[in-house]
Design a protein around this motif. Structure first.
Motif, PDB file in Angstrom:
ATOM      1  N   ASP A 182       0.818  -1.219   0.000  1.00 59.65           N
ATOM      2  CA  ASP A 182       0.000   0.000   0.000  1.00 59.65           C
ATOM      3  C   ASP A 182       0.854   1.272   0.000  1.00 59.65           C
ATOM      4  O   ASP A 182       0.319   2.377  -0.143  1.00 59.65           O
ATOM      5  N   LYS A 199       3.052   3.245  -4.388  1.00 59.78           N
ATOM      6  CA  LYS A 199       2.840   4.423  -5.233  1.00 59.78           C
ATOM      7  C   LYS A 199       3.380   5.687  -4.580  1.00 59.78           C
ATOM      8  O   LYS A 199       4.061   6.502  -5.226  1.00 59.78           O
ATOM      9  N   GLU A 200       3.136   5.858  -3.282  1.00 56.12           N
ATOM     10  CA  GLU A 200       3.617   7.041  -2.577  1.00 56.12           C
ATOM     11  C   GLU A 200       5.141   7.111  -2.603  1.00 56.12           C
ATOM     12  O   GLU A 200       5.730   8.177  -2.850  1.00 56.12           O
ATOM     13  N   PHE A 249       7.099   5.667  -4.768  1.00 55.51           N
ATOM     14  CA  PHE A 249       7.533   5.857  -6.157  1.00 55.51           C
ATOM     15  C   PHE A 249       7.465   7.338  -6.520  1.00 55.51           C
ATOM     16  O   PHE A 249       8.377   7.881  -7.154  1.00 55.51           O
ATOM     17  N   ILE A 250       6.401   8.000  -6.112  1.00 60.60           N
ATOM     18  CA  ILE A 250       6.253   9.436  -6.395  1.00 60.60           C
ATOM     19  C   ILE A 250       7.364  10.233  -5.715  1.00 60.60           C
ATOM     20  O   ILE A 250       7.922  11.176  -6.297  1.00 60.60           O
ATOM     21  N   LYS A 254       0.467  -5.518 -10.963  1.00 55.39           N
ATOM     22  CA  LYS A 254       0.464  -4.554  -9.856  1.00 55.39           C
ATOM     23  C   LYS A 254       1.618  -3.558 -10.018  1.00 55.39           C
ATOM     24  O   LYS A 254       1.443  -2.350  -9.844  1.00 55.39           O
ATOM     25  N   SER A 301       1.371   0.536 -10.718  1.00 57.19           N
ATOM     26  CA  SER A 301       1.930   1.515  -9.779  1.00 57.19           C
ATOM     27  C   SER A 301       2.752   2.574 -10.508  1.00 57.19           C
ATOM     28  O   SER A 301       2.659   3.773 -10.215  1.00 57.19           O
ATOM     29  N   ILE A 302       3.559   2.128 -11.463  1.00 55.29           N
ATOM     30  CA  ILE A 302       4.411   3.063 -12.206  1.00 55.29           C
ATOM     31  C   ILE A 302       3.567   3.991 -13.075  1.00 55.29           C
ATOM     32  O   ILE A 302       3.771   5.215 -13.103  1.00 55.29           O
ATOM     33  N   GLU A 356       0.439   4.873 -12.744  1.00 56.44           N
ATOM     34  CA  GLU A 356      -0.342   5.800 -11.921  1.00 56.44           C
ATOM     35  C   GLU A 356       0.544   6.892 -11.317  1.00 56.44           C
ATOM     36  O   GLU A 356       0.164   8.075 -11.281  1.00 56.44           O
ATOM     37  N   ALA A 357       1.717   6.521 -10.835  1.00 58.08           N
ATOM     38  CA  ALA A 357       2.622   7.502 -10.225  1.00 58.08           C
ATOM     39  C   ALA A 357       3.074   8.539 -11.257  1.00 58.08           C
ATOM     40  O   ALA A 357       3.104   9.747 -10.974  1.00 58.08           O
ATOM     41  N   GLU A 387       0.183  10.896 -11.933  1.00 56.23           N
ATOM     42  CA  GLU A 387      -0.065  11.836 -10.832  1.00 56.23           C
ATOM     43  C   GLU A 387       0.940  12.979 -10.829  1.00 56.23           C
ATOM     44  O   GLU A 387       0.610  14.097 -10.432  1.00 56.23           O
ATOM     45  N   VAL A 447      10.173  -1.154  -9.887  1.00 59.14           N
ATOM     46  CA  VAL A 447       9.344  -1.810  -8.870  1.00 59.14           C
ATOM     47  C   VAL A 447       9.571  -3.315  -8.980  1.00 59.14           C
ATOM     48  O   VAL A 447       9.499  -3.887 -10.066  1.00 59.14           O
TER      49      VAL A 447
END
Length: 649
Positions: free
Chosen positions: A398, A401-402, A404-405, A447, A451-452, A454-455, A458, A496
């Protein structure tokens, strides 16, 4: 819709109907004559075709011009054929290997028999190419039965094409013809030779047939072509500028690094100024990492073979990357460390972990060793020993993503501080048609890839997606940076990884009191210090940012009478961590200034009788000239202000 019609979907989503058998060129004509004049090829359902090739079913179509990467590639592929035609007309009986497009231009491997090419003939070949180009001969595609293809090249006596034909299946063979030249080729090609308006053959080299030194050495001719003469002029100017900026040349002139055959090829030796520059980069990154919650670790330069077998690296890369260490005990197999991540997994594993401990961020400037072929070594950009600004983040699913950003933000901070402002983020994913290249489950890969994506979204990054470019254990985000000359370099990578935690049986106790696997994020904003420094040198032509410059000031006494005052000034500046030296040579001040400009020293501080009497220094800035007189303390304040602005977080 009639069965004699096809639906064509264009990149903007619009759908048009055409007669079955319509070509990309005909579609272009239906849109605008201007577009049709510039179409080089067509991308049909993701595959690049000749613009003249008929389309027989409903398809998505993108018309490719010189502004598209695939358009340039097609243009240069066709130019290789044009060069081959010119060569065959000038040197009857020569034989041809392969002639592909490359990133900038093309090459063709040629067997000249007993008349090797010396290099002086290149201008004559260029002129012949342009003469043939003006004939505007069409590139004509023909499907050929294998037996007919073999018969053609047997009659021609070209054993290289016959060798290539052995690996091709009947029914998949195509010839391309333009003018009097015929080649074995799957294409695609531009409509005709008339698109080629400017040509330059850049150099010649030797190349073994099929890359095997047991085979004959062929002559490889490199060239580049353009649709406008002006574009060739601009490219040649850029090449001259690239020579001026070459990091190998500037590395010598600025006394940053050297190489020694006795030490070994591909193993750089950092000189005092280069070491200072390197240490400043390391300190800059460590400060940024400390603020972001990283912990520094240190691992050995070697590791047991079992370590890399566990990680999967040894099986994947084998002897290509790993070099054995000779030990007195035959039962032990140690290898030079080619990557840091397995070592960091063992650090994570040294004690039990709780979900409350995560994320854990380990960072190391770890030197690694990989065996590159001697022909691939190139200054600092391709070496056998290099230092990575490596870090590995162990986090809960969980948190991926945070985290990764946060790494994206760190990479962008580094780029801004060092003047790399033009970049694209490349999302490197699995090849869906070749999944056996990768380890791990589809679920874990899906997954990680999500994540990549989406990051990056964002953070509003400009991205391109490349299938098949992922690491074998996970997808990644690579930053493609454009330098001052418009060249693209891969700097900075974030990956990731669900696989190494599984292979090393890494665990943490979750809030449910059960054991769970952490996810691992690999990241290296610099990539390697060596390659990063090489790119930085060429990007800024050796004019480093002030905070990074290894020699920030030089103090220039007008005569030896003022050396003592120069020493006092130097002491004040050193107390503020401003580095430099006094030029106490018995030279005129004009000569000292010129020499300091050549060395690209940011500031020249001139001291003479007036400056000594008034407690001042006369300040000159590299490339800008006189800034007037200042007190040493005023200069320190001015100097620090420039640095604060450059590396403000």
């Amino acid at each position: 819709m009639s069965n004699q019609q096809v639906k064509i979907t264009l990149p903007d989503g619009s759908v048009r109907e055409y007669e079955k058998g319509v070509s990309g060129l005909q579609i272009a004509v239906s849109i605008s004559e201007g577009l049709a004049r510039n179409v080089l090829a067509a991308k049909v359902n993701g595959e690049v075709w000749d613009a003249s090739r008929p389309i027989l079913q409903d398809s998505s179509v993108q018309l490719l011009t010189w502004n598209d990467k695939e358009g340039k590639s097609t243009f240069w592929h066709s130019s290789a054929h044009l060069m081959a035609e010119a060569l065959e007309s000038l040197y009857p009986g020569i034989k041809f290997g392969i002639g592909p497009p490359i990133e900038n231009g093309f090459y063709y491997d040629v067997d000249f028999g007993d008349k090797p090419l010396e290099g002086a003939e290149l201008e004559q070949i260029e002129n012949k190419m342009l003469e043939l180009a003006r004939q505007k001969n069409d590139y004509i595609r023909k499907d050929v039965a294998k037996k007919d293809a073999i018969a053609y090249f047997k009659e021609k006596g070209d054993e290289y094409k016959l060798d290539l034909l052995e690996g091709l299946a009947d029914g998949s063979i195509t010839f391309y013809e333009q003018g009097n030249f015929v080649d074995l080729c799957r294409g695609p090609h531009i409509p005709n030779t008339g698109f080629i308006k400017a040509a330059k053959l850049l150099n010649i080299a030797g190349a073994y047939w099929r890359g095997d030194e047991k085979n004959k050495m062929l002559t490889r001719i490199y060239g580049i072509t353009f649709p406008k003469a002006k574009e060739l002029e601009e490219y040649l100017h850029m090449l001259e500028e690239a020579k001026r900026r070459d990091h190998r040349k500037l590395g010598r002139e600025l006394e940053l690094f050297t190489f020694s055959e006795k030490v070994g090829m591909g193993l750089p030796l950092w000189l005092p100024k280069g070491t200072l520059l390197r240490e400043r980069l390391v300190a800059f990154m460590k400060r940024a990492q400390d603020k972001s919650g990283y912990q520094q670790v240190t691992t050995p330069h070697i590791g047991h073979k079992v370590l890399y077998e566990t990680s999967g690296h040894y099986e994947k890369y084998g002897k290509d990357s790993f070099q054995p260490i000779h030990t007195p005990n035959d039962g032990e197999e140690f290898l030079l460390k080619p990557m840091n991540c397995p070592h960091h997994c063992e650090i994570y594993k040294h004690k039990p972990r709780s979900y409350k401990d995560l994320p854990i961020r380990y960072a190391e400037f770890g030197t690694v060793y990989r065996y590159e072929q001697s022909g691939e070594l190139h200054g600092l950009t391709r070496v056998r020993g290099f230092t990575q600004d490596d870090a590995h983040i162990f986090c809960r699913p969980d948190q991926v993503k945070e985290e990764f950003i946060k790494v994206i933000d760190l990479v962008l901070y580094v780029f801004k501080a060092l003047g790399f402002e033009d970049y694209t983020a490349q999302i490197s994913l699995r090849d869906p048609d070749n999944k056996e290249k990768y380890i791990g489950t589809d679920e874990a890969w899906n997954k990680a890839e999500a994540s990549i994506i989406e990051a990056a979204a964002e953070r509003g990054l400009e991205t391109v997606t490349e299938l098949g470019e992922a690491a074998f254990y996970g997808p990644k985000l690579d930053f493609m940076v454009k330098d001052a000359l418009g060249r693209k370099w891969q700097l900075g990578t974030i990956q990731v990884d669900y696989q190494l935690p599984e292979r090393f049986q890494l665990e943490y106790i979750g809030s449910d009191n059960q054991k769970h696997r952490p996810v691992m994020i690999h990241r290296a904003p610099f990539g390697s210090l060596e390659r990063f420094v090489a790119v930085l040198i060429e990007h800024c032509a050796g004019n480093f940012p002030l905070w990074l410059s290894p020699e920030q000031i030089t103090i220039l006494p007008i005569s030896e009478k003022f050396i003592e005052y120069a020493e006092q000034v130097k002491s004040i500046l050193e107390d503020s961590d401003i580095t430099g030296a006094i030029d106490n040579r018995d030279e005129k001040i004009g000569r000292k200034i010129r020499d300091a400009e050549v060395k690209k020293i940011p500031f020249m501080l001139i001291v003479g009788e007036k400056e000594q009497q008034e407690g001042m220094i006369s300040v000159r800035k590299h490339g800008e000239g006189d800034l007037g007189a200042m007190r040493p303390e005023e200069f320190v304040s001015y100097f620090k202000g420039i640095i604060r602005e450059a590396i403000a977080h």
